[in-house]
Design a protein around this motif. Sequence first.
Motif, mmCIF file in Angstrom:
data_model
loop_
_atom_site.group_PDB
_atom_site.id
_atom_site.type_symbol
_atom_site.label_atom_id
_atom_site.label_comp_id
_atom_site.label_asym_id
_atom_site.label_seq_id
_atom_site.Cartn_x
_atom_site.Cartn_y
_atom_site.Cartn_z
ATOM 1 N N ASP A 38 1.222 24.901 25.624
ATOM 2 C CA ASP A 38 1.258 25.136 27.074
ATOM 3 C C ASP A 38 -0.117 24.884 27.685
ATOM 4 O O ASP A 38 -0.234 24.255 28.752
ATOM 5 N N PHE A 39 -1.157 25.352 27.030
ATOM 6 C CA PHE A 39 -2.506 25.177 27.569
ATOM 7 C C PHE A 39 -2.995 23.743 27.419
ATOM 8 O O PHE A 39 -3.677 23.214 28.296
ATOM 9 N N LEU A 40 -2.624 23.100 26.310
ATOM 10 C CA LEU A 40 -3.053 21.718 26.101
ATOM 11 C C LEU A 40 -2.426 20.762 27.107
ATOM 12 O O LEU A 40 -2.985 19.704 27.401
ATOM 13 N N SER A 41 -1.266 21.145 27.649
ATOM 14 C CA SER A 41 -0.564 20.262 28.595
ATOM 15 C C SER A 41 -0.995 20.468 30.044
ATOM 16 O O SER A 41 -0.524 19.764 30.942
ATOM 17 N N LEU A 42 -1.903 21.419 30.295
ATOM 18 C CA LEU A 42 -2.315 21.701 31.673
ATOM 19 C C LEU A 42 -3.210 20.590 32.218
ATOM 20 O O LEU A 42 -3.958 19.950 31.465
ATOM 21 N N PRO A 43 -3.170 20.376 33.548
ATOM 22 C CA PRO A 43 -4.085 19.397 34.158
ATOM 23 C C PRO A 43 -5.521 19.906 34.113
ATOM 24 O O PRO A 43 -5.783 21.046 33.726
ATOM 25 N N ARG A 44 -6.455 19.105 34.552
ATOM 26 C CA ARG A 44 -7.867 19.467 34.482
ATOM 27 C C ARG A 44 -8.287 20.399 35.629
ATOM 28 O O ARG A 44 -9.370 20.964 35.590
ATOM 29 N N SER A 45 -7.434 20.554 36.623
ATOM 30 C CA SER A 45 -7.810 21.376 37.773
ATOM 31 C C SER A 45 -6.593 22.052 38.380
ATOM 32 O O SER A 45 -5.453 21.798 37.987
ATOM 33 N N HIS A 46 -6.857 22.952 39.352
ATOM 34 C CA HIS A 46 -5.829 23.600 40.180
ATOM 35 C C HIS A 46 -4.843 24.469 39.393
ATOM 36 O O HIS A 46 -3.651 24.465 39.648
ATOM 37 N N TRP A 47 -5.346 25.226 38.419
ATOM 38 C CA TRP A 47 -4.489 26.209 37.749
ATOM 39 C C TRP A 47 -5.309 27.451 37.395
ATOM 40 O O TRP A 47 -6.529 27.404 37.282
ATOM 41 N N THR A 48 -4.591 28.584 37.256
ATOM 42 C CA THR A 48 -5.222 29.872 36.982
ATOM 43 C C THR A 48 -4.400 30.647 35.963
ATOM 44 O O THR A 48 -3.172 30.714 36.059
ATOM 45 N N LEU A 49 -5.081 31.241 34.998
ATOM 46 C CA LEU A 49 -4.462 32.144 34.037
ATOM 47 C C LEU A 49 -4.874 33.567 34.389
ATOM 48 O O LEU A 49 -6.061 33.850 34.565
ATOM 49 N N LEU A 50 -3.890 34.474 34.508
ATOM 50 C CA LEU A 50 -4.166 35.882 34.803
ATOM 51 C C LEU A 50 -3.652 36.747 33.662
ATOM 52 O O LEU A 50 -2.489 36.595 33.249
ATOM 53 N N VAL A 51 -4.481 37.640 33.162
ATOM 54 C CA VAL A 51 -4.098 38.540 32.079
ATOM 55 C C VAL A 51 -4.292 39.977 32.554
ATOM 56 O O VAL A 51 -5.382 40.378 32.964
ATOM 57 N N GLN A 52 -3.209 40.763 32.512
ATOM 58 C CA GLN A 52 -3.230 42.147 32.985
ATOM 59 C C GLN A 52 -3.759 43.085 31.906
ATOM 60 O O GLN A 52 -3.636 42.822 30.713
ATOM 61 N N ALA A 53 -4.309 44.204 32.363
ATOM 62 C CA ALA A 53 -4.665 45.335 31.497
ATOM 63 C C ALA A 53 -5.501 44.923 30.291
ATOM 64 O O ALA A 53 -5.273 45.388 29.177
ATOM 65 N N VAL A 54 -6.490 44.069 30.516
ATOM 66 C CA VAL A 54 -7.363 43.658 29.413
ATOM 67 C C VAL A 54 -8.135 44.862 28.879
ATOM 68 O O VAL A 54 -8.524 44.899 27.714
#
Length: 388
Positions: free
Chosen positions: A82-98
């Motif tokens: 999933d991460f390898l297929s992401l474009p180089r820009s315009h995306w965000t990963l959010l992780v709760q309760a780190v």
Amino acid sequence: MTASLPRPLTHLGDMPVDEFLRDYWQQKPLLIRNAFPGFESPVSGEELAGMALEEAVESRLIQERGEDGPWQLRSGPFTEEDFLSLPRSHWTLLVQAVDQWMSEVAELKEYFRFLPEWRLDDVMISYAADKGSVGPHFDYYDVFLLQAEGKRLWHQGARVDDQSPRIEGTPLKILRDFEPENSWVLEPGDMLYLPPQYSHWGIAEGSCTTISVGFRAPSAKTILEDLAAELAHALPEHLRYSDPGLEPARVPAEIDAASVARLQEQLGEWLLQPRNIAQWFGAMMTEAKYPDTVALDAGDASDWREQLPSGATLVLNPASRCAFCRDPETLFVDGESFPAPPGFAERFCNSHSIDARDLEDFPELGAGEGLIDLLVAQGTLIYPPEDF
């Protein structure tokens, strides 16, 4: 960050905390330059991505230009592909309760204990590729946005509500009409405070990491539904609407003002007593965000009897919450209430731990099926995790 446990902030930048609480808290935004001088992020983007592979961790991925249209939302757990297929820009990963998984992140909460601890929700961390964002939006809670790595451009707009127009065709609540009133570029150590309902839009300038410390604010609807259900369950059947000393009815079909006032008074007598409110509120505000995570650590209630007197320590589960009340004398943990001496309850809520000294000072804690047994059995009290 230092290895020793941090203390609550006394200043936000150059501003004393008292002044912040008086003039800004829940009132207006505040940009705090260099709030944490020399700040180093406790987690990298790669570590966040690794956490997002785990099923027990709540994570989301937002792409501004997804395959299925603008502002595409996907929920974890994710795969490396999933991460390898992401474009180089315009995306965000959010992780709760780190904070539940990393001690270095959990320690950040200590800085914010100039506010009631039971108001604190969790620490969310986001990693954004260049130009990554979650769009212009607003929240119903207070949040401190601490820049951890890289730079992020923040636009802050007007105070809005759920009647404000949204962009259609996406599950995200993206504001359709957003006009910035202030704009700032935040660098590591800078922090932005936003009260509830202030619209905002953060855009990464290059890749960046942002730490969000949010605060719980139950809605009036949730409060009334939960309170009514909890208190009604405990009311005996004999408590009913009554009207002794009634005057003759002039208009039999009318529900008059006197009847409404009588009912209002009776409701107050039945429900809205301070002790009742305190018991319910303490339980509600300490409900674990992820109770299944707490339950995974349920232990043998007899094991601690050998370990604690010999120098071991039991600590509050990182996924648990606690608070206490002096009247009635109650300890609240993970949505449950337990009678407890205020001296112990305050000490435990401050230290988040129990050791042999507590058993010496409060021997009743160690009784069979006593407080320690109960908290160990439900996973609230555990031995210190290796990472913590």
